[in-house]
Structure formats: C-alpha cells, structure tokens
Design a protein around this motif. Structure first.
Motif, mmCIF file in Angstrom:
data_model
loop_
_atom_site.group_PDB
_atom_site.id
_atom_site.type_symbol
_atom_site.label_atom_id
_atom_site.label_comp_id
_atom_site.label_asym_id
_atom_site.label_seq_id
_atom_site.Cartn_x
_atom_site.Cartn_y
_atom_site.Cartn_z
ATOM 1 N N UNK A 145 0.673 -1.177 0.038
ATOM 2 C CA UNK A 145 -0.013 0.130 -0.079
ATOM 3 C C UNK A 145 1.020 1.335 -0.037
ATOM 4 N N UNK B 186 0.566 5.375 1.127
ATOM 5 C CA UNK B 186 -0.481 6.553 1.582
ATOM 6 C C UNK B 186 0.445 7.581 1.583
ATOM 7 N N UNK C 197 -5.018 7.036 1.821
ATOM 8 C CA UNK C 197 -4.776 6.014 0.899
ATOM 9 C C UNK C 197 -4.515 6.636 -0.588
ATOM 10 N N UNK D 4 -3.037 0.558 -3.874
ATOM 11 C CA UNK D 4 -2.455 -0.671 -3.420
ATOM 12 C C UNK D 4 -2.367 -1.886 -4.442
ATOM 13 N N UNK E 7 -6.362 -1.361 -6.534
ATOM 14 C CA UNK E 7 -7.181 -0.238 -6.321
ATOM 15 C C UNK E 7 -6.153 1.030 -6.364
ATOM 16 N N UNK F 85 -7.787 4.248 -6.611
ATOM 17 C CA UNK F 85 -8.639 5.127 -6.546
ATOM 18 C C UNK F 85 -8.247 6.434 -5.845
ATOM 19 N N UNK G 191 -4.294 -9.120 1.414
ATOM 20 C CA UNK G 191 -5.167 -7.943 1.344
ATOM 21 C C UNK G 191 -6.550 -8.305 2.214
ATOM 22 N N UNK G 192 -6.426 -9.416 2.847
ATOM 23 C CA UNK G 192 -7.681 -9.876 3.480
ATOM 24 C C UNK G 192 -7.983 -8.886 4.414
ATOM 25 N N UNK G 193 -9.051 -8.884 5.007
ATOM 26 C CA UNK G 193 -9.724 -7.829 6.058
ATOM 27 C C UNK G 193 -9.170 -7.748 7.436
ATOM 28 N N UNK G 194 -8.333 -8.990 7.753
ATOM 29 C CA UNK G 194 -7.723 -8.976 9.090
ATOM 30 C C UNK G 194 -6.213 -8.876 9.257
ATOM 31 N N UNK G 195 -5.651 -8.754 7.841
ATOM 32 C CA UNK G 195 -4.222 -8.841 7.632
ATOM 33 C C UNK G 195 -3.594 -7.429 8.171
ATOM 34 N N UNK G 196 -2.866 -7.399 9.141
ATOM 35 C CA UNK G 196 -2.134 -6.187 9.612
ATOM 36 C C UNK G 196 -1.168 -5.492 8.754
ATOM 37 N N UNK G 197 -1.377 -4.368 8.435
ATOM 38 C CA UNK G 197 -0.371 -3.417 7.507
ATOM 39 C C UNK G 197 0.837 -3.118 8.430
ATOM 40 N N UNK H 269 4.059 -0.664 8.486
ATOM 41 C CA UNK H 269 4.206 0.663 7.760
ATOM 42 C C UNK H 269 5.897 0.845 7.928
#
Lengths: 115, 115
Positions: free
Chosen positions: A33, A35, A45, A48, A56, A58, A98-104, A106
C-alpha cells in the motif's frame, strides 16, 4: 526480521521535476500500500497492489502520480511535474495479503519537499 | 463510504493518570477498526484492532478500546499513562467483505504526558 524500508528518507526537489520513491516490503508480503500524509493530517490512501497488479488506485490524486510493482516485491511511486502541493510524507505499508484482518506494517516514510 | 472522527486534536495528561482518546466512526456496514500510534521519526505501529470477535479489545502497552455500535464509538483508553506514551494516535477504519483493507485514517490526536 527486516521491516518495510523506504528510500530515500528525504527528497528535496524543484517544482516541475520528476521523482521516484521506493518501497521494499517485508519478504513474503503479497499486498503493498501507498499512503500520503500531509502536515497535521492522517495518512490518506493512494494505491494498493496485490502481487504485481494495482488492485485499487482510486486514491491517486491525478495522472501525474503512477506506481509500479513489476515483480511483486519492490514498488516505486513516480511523480511527474511535481508541484508544491505534493510536499508530504509518503508512507508505504505491506501485509501478508489484502484480507480484512491482515495487519499492515508501515515503513518510516519518505519526506518529499517540492520547492 | 466510511470515515472516522477523532474528537480531540490534543490531549494532555499527567503521568500515572488515565488516558482517553475519543473516536467516532461512520460506516455503511460493520467495519474493522484500528488504533495506530506514531512516535516521532518512527513508522506507524498497530496498537490494537477490532474485527467483531469481541467488543473489548486489548492491545499492546496496556491500551484497550471498546467497540460500541449504539454510539458508533471506538475510544482508546489506558489506566495509567507513561511518559513513553507521548505520541500521535490515529483511529482507523477499514472496509470489510473484501474491500482490500485500504485504511481510512482520522486526523490524529497528539498525546502529551507531563510529569
């Protein structure tokens, strides 16, 4: 193990110039990702990648901004014809997927200053 | 569309006293919510995350947050502040159901801890 790294840490350029910002994600992370954090604001954002493709984009502000990830690892954010308003800290993050619960996780960011 | 509102841009507490950082969210569907911390010249670090498994979420360094759907809130608390807690804190929301996990950050709360 090594975290997310970004180079350069600081970049000063003149209005109208082209810049490239590099991100090295954590090894094995398929999602990456970008940002942008302006002074006094939270990160926003931009784009990604899942693997090599931009899933995405956008958040890219206009067509002067472009990002690539040709081999599914390192990514480069490219800014053409820089403007003073592009000055910000550009953050990169990676996650296992890129799953909902995967920690990013930085990186420390690249501080871009456009004079 | 989704967003978060951090109600205080600055919070100042004395060492050893409780910390409360407030966050309200807006989301069209059940979101994932996070708190990140950013120490000066360091990358963003995940403190905790809510993913619907439990409404009271415990994180690192003694922080916790409670998801309250009726109040659309996700406030961050800590019973006793330490000098090392001084940093900027971001409340973050992410779409679920395959939204790619792009994060939407609040504007941040700067926490100051005084002796």
């Amino acid at each position: 193990g090594a975290g997310v790294s970004q180079t350069p840490s600081n970049k000063v350029t003149e209005k109208g110039k082209y810049v490239e910002l590099r991100c090295d994600p954590i090894s094995g992370h398929t999602a990456l990702y970008w940002y942008r954090q302006s002074l006094g604001q939270g990160p926003e954002f931009l784009i990604y990648f899942q693997g090599t493709g931009a899933a995405d984009d956008s958040g890219l502000p206009n067509d002067r901004f472009f990002a690539v990830r040709p081999e599914g690892s390192v990514s480069t954010l490219k800014i053409q014809r820089t403007e003073r308003g592009d000055s910000a800290v550009y953050l990169c993050a990676s996650s296992l997927s890129s799953g909902d619960f995967d920690e990013q996780f930085f990186g420390p960011g690249t501080r871009l200053t456009v004079l | 569309a989704q967003s978060v509102t951090q109600l205080d841009s600055h919070v100042s507490v004395s060492e050893g006293t409780p910390v409360l950082l407030r966050c309200n969210y807006s989301s069209s569907y059940s979101p994932s919510l996070f708190w990140y911390v950013q120490h000066p010249n360091k990358g963003l670090q995940l403190l905790l995350k809510y993913t619907s498994a439990a409404t009271l979420v415990k994180g690192i360094n003694g922080f916790e947050a409670e998801f309250k759907k009726s109040e659309t809130s996700f406030h961050l608390t800590k019973p006793s502040a330490h000098m090392s807690d001084a940093a900027e804190y971001f409340c973050v929301v992410s779409p679920r159901a395959g939204g790619g996990n792009k994060l939407t950050f609040g504007t941040g709360t700067q926490l100051k801890v005084e002796l």
